[in-house]
Design a protein around this motif. Sequence first.
Motif, PDB file in Angstrom:
ATOM      1  N   ARG A  15       0.812  -1.203   0.000  1.00  0.00           N
ATOM      2  CA  ARG A  15       0.000   0.000   0.000  1.00  0.00           C
ATOM      3  C   ARG A  15       0.860   1.274   0.000  1.00  0.00           C
ATOM      4  NH1 ARG A  15      -3.558  -2.428   0.545  1.00  0.00           N
ATOM      5  NH2 ARG A  15      -5.170  -3.115   1.883  1.00  0.00           N
ATOM      6  N   ASN A  19       0.457   4.405  -2.454  1.00  0.00           N
ATOM      7  CA  ASN A  19       0.207   5.750  -1.919  1.00  0.00           C
ATOM      8  C   ASN A  19       1.246   6.739  -2.425  1.00  0.00           C
ATOM      9  OD1 ASN A  19      -2.045   4.943  -0.507  1.00  0.00           O
ATOM     10  ND2 ASN A  19      -0.939   4.597   1.393  1.00  0.00           N
ATOM     11  N   ALA A  32      -9.723   8.835  -1.670  1.00  0.00           N
ATOM     12  CA  ALA A  32     -10.360   8.094  -0.580  1.00  0.00           C
ATOM     13  C   ALA A  32      -9.680   6.742  -0.397  1.00  0.00           C
ATOM     14  CB  ALA A  32     -11.848   7.904  -0.883  1.00  0.00           C
ATOM     15  N   ASN A  33      -9.773   6.221   0.827  1.00  0.00           N
ATOM     16  CA  ASN A  33      -9.139   4.926   1.129  1.00  0.00           C
ATOM     17  C   ASN A  33      -9.686   3.799   0.268  1.00  0.00           C
ATOM     18  OD1 ASN A  33      -7.372   5.902   3.037  1.00  0.00           O
ATOM     19  ND2 ASN A  33      -8.791   5.576   4.740  1.00  0.00           N
ATOM     20  N   ASP A  34     -11.003   3.780   0.031  1.00  0.00           N
ATOM     21  CA  ASP A  34     -11.550   2.705  -0.802  1.00  0.00           C
ATOM     22  C   ASP A  34     -11.077   2.840  -2.246  1.00  0.00           C
ATOM     23  OD1 ASP A  34     -13.117   4.983  -1.080  1.00  0.00           O
ATOM     24  OD2 ASP A  34     -15.010   3.898  -1.277  1.00  0.00           O
ATOM     25  N   ALA A  35     -10.821   4.065  -2.705  1.00  0.00           N
ATOM     26  CA  ALA A  35     -10.270   4.263  -4.056  1.00  0.00           C
ATOM     27  C   ALA A  35      -8.829   3.763  -4.104  1.00  0.00           C
ATOM     28  CB  ALA A  35     -10.346   5.733  -4.451  1.00  0.00           C
ATOM     29  N   ARG A  36      -8.065   4.011  -3.033  1.00  0.00           N
ATOM     30  CA  ARG A  36      -6.691   3.502  -2.965  1.00  0.00           C
ATOM     31  C   ARG A  36      -6.693   1.971  -2.996  1.00  0.00           C
ATOM     32  NH1 ARG A  36      -2.983   7.549  -1.218  1.00  0.00           N
ATOM     33  NH2 ARG A  36      -4.089   9.400  -0.527  1.00  0.00           N
ATOM     34  N   GLU A  37      -7.600   1.384  -2.245  1.00  0.00           N
ATOM     35  CA  GLU A  37      -7.718  -0.082  -2.217  1.00  0.00           C
ATOM     36  C   GLU A  37      -8.058  -0.617  -3.608  1.00  0.00           C
ATOM     37  OE1 GLU A  37      -7.489  -3.818  -0.672  1.00  0.00           O
ATOM     38  OE2 GLU A  37      -7.020  -1.969   0.386  1.00  0.00           O
ATOM     39  N   LEU A  38      -8.938   0.089  -4.306  1.00  0.00           N
ATOM     40  CA  LEU A  38      -9.309  -0.312  -5.657  1.00  0.00           C
ATOM     41  C   LEU A  38      -8.098  -0.234  -6.592  1.00  0.00           C
ATOM     42  CD1 LEU A  38     -11.507  -1.179  -7.647  1.00  0.00           C
ATOM     43  CD2 LEU A  38     -12.035   1.254  -7.977  1.00  0.00           C
ATOM     44  N   ASN A  41      -5.883  -3.189  -5.950  1.00  0.00           N
ATOM     45  CA  ASN A  41      -6.461  -4.399  -6.549  1.00  0.00           C
ATOM     46  C   ASN A  41      -6.321  -4.391  -8.065  1.00  0.00           C
ATOM     47  OD1 ASN A  41      -7.179  -5.475  -4.074  1.00  0.00           O
ATOM     48  ND2 ASN A  41      -9.228  -4.586  -4.116  1.00  0.00           N
TER      49      ASN A  41
END
Length: 176
Positions: A15, A19, A32-38, A41
Amino acid sequence: MASSSGNDDDLTIPRAAINKMIKETLPNVRVANDARELVVNCCTEFIHLISSEANEICNKSEKKTISPEHVIQALESLGFGSYISEVKEVLQECKTVALKRRKASSRLENLGIPEEELLRQQQELFAKARQQQAELAQQEWLQMQQAAQQAQLAAASASASNQAGSSQDEEEDDDI
């Protein structure tokens, strides 16, 4: 991400690396954190897709090691041909850096001096530098001491002349 086996979930890009790339690419944008996670992935899935295709191309050419050419062919066959010129530039940069590293390490090996001797010479240079630093510090200290003594003498001399001047003033006052 569709996984064929359970341990594929463990294979992700760190991560922190993602980042850092996001901050460098979009310095003034909040993500956003969920966008970073996406993004993590998507990157992981993209790498999996390219490496799987490169592996198939490698196997078809009866090779055991995936080469950069296999990756480039995989990009082309998966419809990512627009990335190929950039990939080739990055590949050339990597080769240049690797060559510089090899030259630097071989230069050390070509000196013909054992590592122990180089270490001894390095320690000798460090000791000499420490000695020079200590001598310099001592010289600075002596100069400061001399300056302080000169300042004391100047102050004492000024004080003595002030006292002499004031005693002359008193004698002149007595005469009047």
